[in-house]
Motif scaffolding. Structure first.
Motif, PDB file in Angstrom:
ATOM      1  N   TYR A   1       0.985  -1.345  -0.462  1.00 12.74           N
ATOM      2  CA  TYR A   1      -0.346  -0.402  -0.401  1.00 12.74           C
ATOM      3  C   TYR A   1       0.822   1.249  -0.090  1.00 12.74           C
ATOM      4  O   TYR A   1       1.562   1.607   0.910  1.00 12.74           O
ATOM      5  CB  TYR A   1      -0.575   0.081   1.405  1.00 12.74           C
ATOM      6  CG  TYR A   1      -2.097   1.181   1.349  1.00 12.74           C
ATOM      7  CD1 TYR A   1      -3.169   1.179   0.654  1.00 12.74           C
ATOM      8  CD2 TYR A   1      -1.081   1.968   1.911  1.00 12.74           C
ATOM      9  CE1 TYR A   1      -4.074   2.240   1.034  1.00 12.74           C
ATOM     10  CE2 TYR A   1      -2.368   3.730   2.208  1.00 12.74           C
ATOM     11  CZ  TYR A   1      -3.497   3.417   1.515  1.00 12.74           C
ATOM     12  OH  TYR A   1      -4.237   4.457   2.153  1.00 12.74           O
TER      13      TYR A   1
ATOM     14  N   SER B   1      -4.393  -4.071   0.848  1.00 11.20           N
ATOM     15  CA  SER B   1      -3.593  -3.164   1.720  1.00 11.20           C
ATOM     16  C   SER B   1      -3.577  -3.532   2.812  1.00 11.20           C
ATOM     17  O   SER B   1      -1.974  -3.323   3.078  1.00 11.20           O
ATOM     18  CB  SER B   1      -4.731  -1.784   1.686  1.00 11.20           C
ATOM     19  OG  SER B   1      -5.733  -1.161   0.702  1.00 11.20           O
TER      20      SER B   1
ATOM     21  N   VAL C   1     -12.099  -2.517  -0.353  1.00 12.47           N
ATOM     22  CA  VAL C   1     -12.010  -3.964   0.102  1.00 12.47           C
ATOM     23  C   VAL C   1     -12.194  -4.755  -0.766  1.00 12.47           C
ATOM     24  O   VAL C   1     -13.242  -4.208  -1.773  1.00 12.47           O
ATOM     25  CB  VAL C   1     -12.011  -4.114   0.958  1.00 12.47           C
ATOM     26  CG1 VAL C   1     -11.113  -3.141   2.139  1.00 12.47           C
ATOM     27  CG2 VAL C   1     -13.528  -4.363   1.877  1.00 12.47           C
TER      28      VAL C   1
ATOM     29  N   ASP D   1      -8.783  -7.498   2.114  1.00  7.26           N
ATOM     30  CA  ASP D   1      -8.078  -6.543   2.627  1.00  7.26           C
ATOM     31  C   ASP D   1      -7.014  -6.322   1.669  1.00  7.26           C
ATOM     32  O   ASP D   1      -6.101  -6.470   2.450  1.00  7.26           O
ATOM     33  CB  ASP D   1      -8.474  -5.638   4.072  1.00  7.26           C
ATOM     34  CG  ASP D   1      -7.619  -4.681   3.398  1.00  7.26           C
ATOM     35  OD1 ASP D   1      -7.136  -3.058   2.142  1.00  7.26           O
ATOM     36  OD2 ASP D   1      -8.609  -3.482   4.239  1.00  7.26           O
TER      37      ASP D   1
ATOM     38  N   TYR E   1     -14.234  -3.375  10.535  1.00  9.86           N
ATOM     39  CA  TYR E   1     -14.511  -2.858   9.386  1.00  9.86           C
ATOM     40  C   TYR E   1     -16.021  -3.359   9.440  1.00  9.86           C
ATOM     41  O   TYR E   1     -16.928  -3.668  10.202  1.00  9.86           O
ATOM     42  CB  TYR E   1     -14.560  -4.224   8.108  1.00  9.86           C
ATOM     43  CG  TYR E   1     -12.786  -4.293   7.761  1.00  9.86           C
ATOM     44  CD1 TYR E   1     -12.523  -3.307   6.923  1.00  9.86           C
ATOM     45  CD2 TYR E   1     -11.940  -5.480   8.506  1.00  9.86           C
ATOM     46  CE1 TYR E   1     -10.744  -3.211   7.062  1.00  9.86           C
ATOM     47  CE2 TYR E   1     -10.041  -5.283   8.230  1.00  9.86           C
ATOM     48  CZ  TYR E   1      -9.807  -4.716   7.343  1.00  9.86           C
ATOM     49  OH  TYR E   1      -8.464  -4.411   6.939  1.00  9.86           O
TER      50      TYR E   1
ATOM     51  N   ALA F   1      -7.143  -3.768  -4.321  1.00 10.47           N
ATOM     52  CA  ALA F   1      -8.194  -4.457  -4.530  1.00 10.47           C
ATOM     53  C   ALA F   1      -8.898  -4.914  -6.119  1.00 10.47           C
ATOM     54  O   ALA F   1      -8.682  -5.510  -7.019  1.00 10.47           O
ATOM     55  CB  ALA F   1      -9.297  -3.412  -4.214  1.00 10.47           C
TER      56      ALA F   1
ATOM     57  N   GLU G   1     -12.759   1.741   8.479  1.00 16.58           N
ATOM     58  CA  GLU G   1     -11.994   0.283   9.188  1.00 16.58           C
ATOM     59  C   GLU G   1     -11.289   1.429  10.200  1.00 16.58           C
ATOM     60  O   GLU G   1     -10.317   2.752  10.476  1.00 16.58           O
ATOM     61  CB  GLU G   1     -10.629   0.825   8.254  1.00 16.58           C
ATOM     62  CG  GLU G   1      -9.232  -0.930   8.741  1.00 16.58           C
ATOM     63  CD  GLU G   1      -8.641  -0.620   9.648  1.00 16.58           C
ATOM     64  OE1 GLU G   1      -7.839  -1.149  10.360  1.00 16.58           O
ATOM     65  OE2 GLU G   1      -7.976   0.910   9.361  1.00 16.58           O
TER      66      GLU G   1
ATOM     67  N   HIS H   1     -11.772   3.725   1.533  1.00 19.52           N
ATOM     68  CA  HIS H   1     -11.547   2.945   1.343  1.00 19.52           C
ATOM     69  C   HIS H   1     -11.701   1.086   1.006  1.00 19.52           C
ATOM     70  O   HIS H   1     -13.221   1.194   1.341  1.00 19.52           O
ATOM     71  CB  HIS H   1     -10.795   2.467   3.044  1.00 19.52           C
ATOM     72  CG  HIS H   1      -9.859   1.477   3.243  1.00 19.52           C
ATOM     73  ND1 HIS H   1      -8.366   0.887   2.600  1.00 19.52           N
ATOM     74  CD2 HIS H   1      -9.980  -0.169   3.567  1.00 19.52           C
ATOM     75  CE1 HIS H   1      -7.734   0.062   2.546  1.00 19.52           C
ATOM     76  NE2 HIS H   1      -8.547  -0.600   3.218  1.00 19.52           N
TER      77      HIS H   1
ATOM     78  N   LEU I   1      -2.787   2.102  -4.304  1.00 20.73           N
ATOM     79  CA  LEU I   1      -3.083   2.631  -3.172  1.00 20.73           C
ATOM     80  C   LEU I   1      -4.546   1.280  -3.257  1.00 20.73           C
ATOM     81  O   LEU I   1      -4.687   0.929  -3.474  1.00 20.73           O
ATOM     82  CB  LEU I   1      -3.992   3.749  -3.339  1.00 20.73           C
ATOM     83  CG  LEU I   1      -2.731   4.997  -3.069  1.00 20.73           C
ATOM     84  CD1 LEU I   1      -3.231   6.383  -3.084  1.00 20.73           C
ATOM     85  CD2 LEU I   1      -2.085   4.843  -1.041  1.00 20.73           C
ATOM     86  N   CYS I   2      -5.187   2.225  -2.561  1.00 18.90           N
ATOM     87  CA  CYS I   2      -7.022   0.219  -2.004  1.00 18.90           C
ATOM     88  C   CYS I   2      -7.660   0.199  -3.266  1.00 18.90           C
ATOM     89  O   CYS I   2      -7.657  -1.080  -3.952  1.00 18.90           O
ATOM     90  CB  CYS I   2      -7.364   1.151  -0.450  1.00 18.90           C
ATOM     91  SG  CYS I   2      -8.043   2.372  -1.234  1.00 18.90           S
TER      92      CYS I   2
END
Length: 269
Positions: free
Chosen positions: A40, A144, A127, A142, A157, A90, A114, A125, A85-86
Motif C-alpha cells: 500500500y 492493503s 476492499v 483487504d 470493518y 483491490a 476501518e 477505503h 493504493l487501496c
C-alpha cells in the motif's frame, strides 16, 4: 486421579484440542500468496515524471493526471508490479482471483471504514467482499493490510456500500480529482498513515493562496499532524517541515524525490 484432572480440564475448556476452528476462507493460501507482494503506497506512483497536478481554483478541485495505467486488456498496472493504493490493489487482486471462482462464489468491491486508519464516515477505503452462495458466508479481503477472513471475524470493518466495479476502471480513467482540503492517502509506515492534500489558506483558494500538505495520522488517533507544507500565502512562498517525524517515516531518498516533485508542481501552478 488422572481421569479426575482430565474431567476438570474438559469442564474448564470443553474443546481441549478436540474442537476445530472455523474452516479457512475459500482459496485462502492462493489468495494470500497473490496478496503477499502487494504494498500500500501511492508515493512511487505520484512521483513518476508523467504524473502532473492541476488545480481548478474556480471549482475548488485539484486533479492528479496520469495516476492510473492500464494494460492492453484494460487491467490496472501497479507501479513496479506491486505498489498501489487501496482501489488499485483491490482491482488488481479482483482480476487475479476471478479465474479461481466458479458459480458458487461471487466477489464485489466495497467501500468501508476501518477503525485503525479509515474510521471517518468520509472514508473511501476499498476492499473486496467474497460471498459463498452455498451458505451465504461473507468474507472480506483487504489487500492493503493483507487481511482475509470472515466478515464477522473482522469487527474493525464496517461496509458503507457495495459495487460491482469501480468507476475509474470502468471508464479507464487516467486521472483522479479531489476537493480542496480533501486528502489522498500516500502510505502507511511505523503505525502512521501519510496523506497528501491541496489546501486553502485561511479560507482563500487561488493561485496566490494554496498549500501542498503532507500530514501524518497515528493509528486510532485521528487528529492529523502536518509534517510538510509548501505553497503560497498571499503571494509569498511558504514552506515548513517537521524534520524529526519526517525522518522517522521517509528515507532521505524518498524525502528528496517527494520534495522535488512538490516543487515542480508549485512552479507549474
Amino acid at each position: 486421579m488422572r481421569f479426575f484432572v482430565l474431567t476438570v480440564l474438559i469442564a474448564i475448556c470443553p474443546c481441549l484440542g478436540l474442537c476445530e476452528g472455523p474452516p479457512s476462507p475459500p482459496f485462502y493460501d492462493t489468495i494470500m500468496k497473490i496478496m503477499a507482494p502487494l504494498e500500500y503506497s501511492g508515493v512511487p506512483v505520484m512521483v513518476k515524471p508523467q504524473v502532473t497536478l492541476n488545480i481548478d481554483f474556480s471549482h475548488r478541485v485539484w486533479i492528479l493526471r496520469n495516476i492510473h495505467e492500464y494494460d492492453s486488456q484494460g487491467g490496472i498496472i501497479l507501479e513496479q508490479g506491486h505498489y498501489g493504493l487501496c482501489a488499485e490493489l483491490a482491482t488488481f487482486l479482483f482480476e487475479k482471483i476471478k479465474p479461481l471462482l466458479n458459480g458458487q462464489y461471487e466477489v464485489k468491491f466495497a467501500m468501508v471504514t476501518e477503525s485503525g486508519f479509515f474510521a471517518s464516515g468520509q472514508s473511501n477505503h476499498i476492499v473486496l467482499l467474497l460471498v459463498d452462495k452455498s451458505n451465504d458466508q461473507l468474507y472480506l479481503i483487504d489487500p492493503s493490510f493483507h487481511k482475509y477472513a470472515r466478515m464477522k471475524d473482522l469487527p474493525e470493518y464496517h461496509v458503507m456500500n457495495i459495487q460491482d466495479t469501480l468507476s475509474f476502471v470502468k471508464d479507464q480513467s487516467h486521472d483522479i480529482s479531489f476537493g480542496v482540503d480533501q486528502a489522498i492517502p500516500l502510505y502507511i509506515k511505523n503505525d502512521f498513515l501519510l496523506s497528501f492534500a491541496v489546501t486553502s489558506v485561511d479560507g482563500k483558494f487561488d493561485k496566490d493562496n494554496f498549500i501542498f500538505v503532507i500530514s501524518a495520522n497515528r493509528r486510532y488517533m485521528f487528529a492529523g499532524r502536518d509534517i510538510v507544507g509548501i505553497g503560497r500565502r498571499n503571494k509569498e512562498f511558504e514552506d515548513f517541515e517537521d524534520k524529526t517525524l519526517l525522518d522517522q517515516l521517509l528515507t532521505p531518498e524518498e524525502i528528496k524525490v517527494l520534495f522535488d516533485k512538490l516543487k515542480t508542481w508549485i512552479e507549474e501552478v
